[in-house]
Design a protein around this motif. Structure first.
Motif, PDB file in Angstrom:
ATOM      1  N   VAL A   2       0.861  -1.175   0.000  1.00 45.40           N
ATOM      2  CA  VAL A   2       0.000   0.000   0.000  1.00 45.40           C
ATOM      3  C   VAL A   2       0.906   1.236   0.000  1.00 45.40           C
ATOM      4  N   ALA A   3       0.679   2.131  -0.981  1.00 42.18           N
ATOM      5  CA  ALA A   3       1.570   3.274  -1.180  1.00 42.18           C
ATOM      6  C   ALA A   3       1.309   4.426  -0.223  1.00 42.18           C
ATOM      7  N   GLY A   4       0.114   4.543   0.292  1.00 36.72           N
ATOM      8  CA  GLY A   4      -0.212   5.666   1.175  1.00 36.72           C
ATOM      9  C   GLY A   4      -1.658   5.582   1.614  1.00 36.72           C
ATOM     10  N   GLU A   5      -2.146   6.690   2.126  1.00 33.90           N
ATOM     11  CA  GLU A   5      -3.525   6.708   2.585  1.00 33.90           C
ATOM     12  C   GLU A   5      -4.474   6.642   1.388  1.00 33.90           C
ATOM     13  N   PHE A   6      -5.602   5.996   1.603  1.00 33.88           N
ATOM     14  CA  PHE A   6      -6.604   5.861   0.560  1.00 33.88           C
ATOM     15  C   PHE A   6      -7.518   7.081   0.536  1.00 33.88           C
ATOM     16  N   LYS A   7      -8.081   7.356  -0.622  1.00 35.05           N
ATOM     17  CA  LYS A   7      -9.109   8.377  -0.754  1.00 35.05           C
ATOM     18  C   LYS A   7     -10.449   7.653  -0.769  1.00 35.05           C
ATOM     19  N   VAL A   8     -11.369   8.086   0.099  1.00 41.60           N
ATOM     20  CA  VAL A   8     -12.646   7.408   0.237  1.00 41.60           C
ATOM     21  C   VAL A   8     -13.774   8.403   0.037  1.00 41.60           C
ATOM     22  N   LYS A   9     -14.781   7.980  -0.712  1.00 41.61           N
ATOM     23  CA  LYS A   9     -15.980   8.786  -0.901  1.00 41.61           C
ATOM     24  C   LYS A   9     -17.189   7.927  -0.552  1.00 41.61           C
ATOM     25  N   GLU A  10     -18.149   8.560   0.109  1.00 42.36           N
ATOM     26  CA  GLU A  10     -19.412   7.893   0.408  1.00 42.36           C
ATOM     27  C   GLU A  10     -20.521   8.673  -0.257  1.00 42.36           C
ATOM     28  N   PHE A  11     -21.477   7.957  -0.824  1.00 47.07           N
ATOM     29  CA  PHE A  11     -22.590   8.596  -1.509  1.00 47.07           C
ATOM     30  C   PHE A  11     -23.767   7.631  -1.562  1.00 47.07           C
ATOM     31  N   LYS A  12     -24.907   8.139  -2.005  1.00 52.56           N
ATOM     32  CA  LYS A  12     -26.107   7.321  -2.124  1.00 52.56           C
ATOM     33  C   LYS A  12     -26.396   7.069  -3.596  1.00 52.56           C
ATOM     34  N   ARG A  13     -26.684   5.821  -3.920  1.00 46.35           N
ATOM     35  CA  ARG A  13     -27.082   5.442  -5.277  1.00 46.35           C
ATOM     36  C   ARG A  13     -28.259   4.490  -5.156  1.00 46.35           C
ATOM     37  N   ASN A  14     -29.357   4.850  -5.786  1.00 44.58           N
ATOM     38  CA  ASN A  14     -30.582   4.039  -5.718  1.00 44.58           C
ATOM     39  C   ASN A  14     -30.999   3.781  -4.271  1.00 44.58           C
ATOM     40  N   ASP A  15     -30.977   4.849  -3.462  1.00 46.07           N
ATOM     41  CA  ASP A  15     -31.357   4.785  -2.050  1.00 46.07           C
ATOM     42  C   ASP A  15     -30.499   3.823  -1.230  1.00 46.07           C
ATOM     43  N   LYS A  16     -29.305   3.528  -1.695  1.00 42.47           N
ATOM     44  CA  LYS A  16     -28.408   2.627  -0.985  1.00 42.47           C
ATOM     45  C   LYS A  16     -27.072   3.339  -0.757  1.00 42.47           C
ATOM     46  N   GLU A  17     -26.566   3.275   0.478  1.00 47.75           N
ATOM     47  CA  GLU A  17     -25.269   3.878   0.801  1.00 47.75           C
ATOM     48  C   GLU A  17     -24.161   3.119   0.075  1.00 47.75           C
ATOM     49  N   GLN A  18     -23.252   3.869  -0.544  1.00 48.61           N
ATOM     50  CA  GLN A  18     -22.127   3.288  -1.266  1.00 48.61           C
ATOM     51  C   GLN A  18     -20.832   3.895  -0.746  1.00 48.61           C
ATOM     52  N   LYS A  19     -19.773   3.114  -0.759  1.00 50.27           N
ATOM     53  CA  LYS A  19     -18.448   3.593  -0.388  1.00 50.27           C
ATOM     54  C   LYS A  19     -17.482   3.148  -1.479  1.00 50.27           C
ATOM     55  N   VAL A  20     -16.670   4.089  -1.952  1.00 50.28           N
ATOM     56  CA  VAL A  20     -15.656   3.755  -2.948  1.00 50.28           C
ATOM     57  C   VAL A  20     -14.309   4.237  -2.435  1.00 50.28           C
ATOM     58  N   LEU A  21     -13.311   3.384  -2.578  1.00 53.53           N
ATOM     59  CA  LEU A  21     -11.952   3.662  -2.119  1.00 53.53           C
ATOM     60  C   LEU A  21     -11.036   3.653  -3.332  1.00 53.53           C
ATOM     61  N   ASN A  22     -10.168   4.640  -3.416  1.00 60.75           N
ATOM     62  CA  ASN A  22      -9.153   4.693  -4.470  1.00 60.75           C
ATOM     63  C   ASN A  22      -7.788   4.794  -3.827  1.00 60.75           C
ATOM     64  N   GLY A  23      -6.835   4.092  -4.415  1.00 62.28           N
ATOM     65  CA  GLY A  23      -5.482   4.116  -3.870  1.00 62.28           C
ATOM     66  C   GLY A  23      -4.485   3.551  -4.860  1.00 62.28           C
ATOM     67  N   VAL A  24      -3.277   3.312  -4.356  1.00 61.85           N
ATOM     68  CA  VAL A  24      -2.198   2.798  -5.195  1.00 61.85           C
ATOM     69  C   VAL A  24      -1.476   1.683  -4.450  1.00 61.85           C
ATOM     70  N   ILE A  25      -1.145   0.630  -5.185  1.00 68.72           N
ATOM     71  CA  ILE A  25      -0.306  -0.447  -4.682  1.00 68.72           C
ATOM     72  C   ILE A  25       0.993  -0.405  -5.475  1.00 68.72           C
ATOM     73  N   LEU A  26       2.112  -0.476  -4.770  1.00 66.63           N
ATOM     74  CA  LEU A  26       3.424  -0.481  -5.418  1.00 66.63           C
ATOM     75  C   LEU A  26       3.884  -1.927  -5.584  1.00 66.63           C
ATOM     76  N   VAL A  27       4.161  -2.294  -6.832  1.00 62.65           N
ATOM     77  CA  VAL A  27       4.564  -3.656  -7.167  1.00 62.65           C
ATOM     78  C   VAL A  27       6.029  -3.643  -7.569  1.00 62.65           C
ATOM     79  N   ASN A  28       6.834  -4.459  -6.882  1.00 57.87           N
ATOM     80  CA  ASN A  28       8.256  -4.567  -7.204  1.00 57.87           C
ATOM     81  C   ASN A  28       8.422  -5.548  -8.353  1.00 57.87           C
ATOM     82  N   GLY A  29       9.091  -5.094  -9.408  1.00 60.84           N
ATOM     83  CA  GLY A  29       9.257  -5.933 -10.586  1.00 60.84           C
ATOM     84  C   GLY A  29      10.701  -6.223 -10.886  1.00 60.84           C
ATOM     85  N   ALA A  30      10.931  -6.663 -12.099  1.00 63.81           N
ATOM     86  CA  ALA A  30      12.286  -6.996 -12.552  1.00 63.81           C
ATOM     87  C   ALA A  30      13.158  -5.745 -12.608  1.00 63.81           C
TER      88      ALA A  30
END
Length: 149
Positions: free
Chosen positions: A12-40
């Protein structure tokens, strides 16, 4: 039929950005972030991730910056126009999470981050900042006539 499944292991690269909202009368939560992958060749690749509801809560509750996790899901692309150019925003839509470190290791990292955010223990004492501490009565400034110099 096409197959769209991606599995990524990284940190996990850092803190996540989270948004909460209502869609079709249902509470929704979406999280956006970054994962750092070590490669060749010591190359680190940042992978954008998005997680919804249950998976978002798991990532919020069980990870901190530096947590080693494995996620799988679907590769998605948001396509939009900006200043006359087509932008392709690629990300991994997380469907499941596996923790690659022990709970003790997670707690150690979490404690270290909390210590860095609050080195004097104000939050643990129920204070947001040192200015919220009650140091007794107000300090009064003496009149100029009472000054010793």
């Amino acid at each position: 039929m096409d197959f769209n499944k991606v599995i990524v292991s990284g940190y996990v690269a850092g803190e996540f950005k989270v948004k909460e909202f209502k869609r079709n009368d249902k509470e929704q939560k979406v999280l956006n972030g970054v994962i750092l992958v070590n490669g060749a060749n010591d190359k680190t690749t940042p992978i954008k991730i998005t997680a919804w509801n249950k998976e978002a809560n798991v990532l919020l509750d069980r990870t901190v910056k530096g947590s080693h996790i494995m996620v799988d899901g679907e590769w998605n692309v948001n396509q939009y126009e900006k200043e006359g150019h087509t932008i392709y925003d690629n990300y991994l839509n997380v469907k499941s999470i596996q923790f690659m470190e022990s709970k003790d290791e997670f707690e150690r990292k979490k404690s270290k981050i909390e210590q860095e955010k609050d080195p004097y223990g104000n939050i643990a004492a129920g204070k947001e900042t040192i200015h919220d501490n009650d140091f007794g009565s107000e300090i009064s400034i003496p009149d100029e006539d009472d000054m010793p110099f």
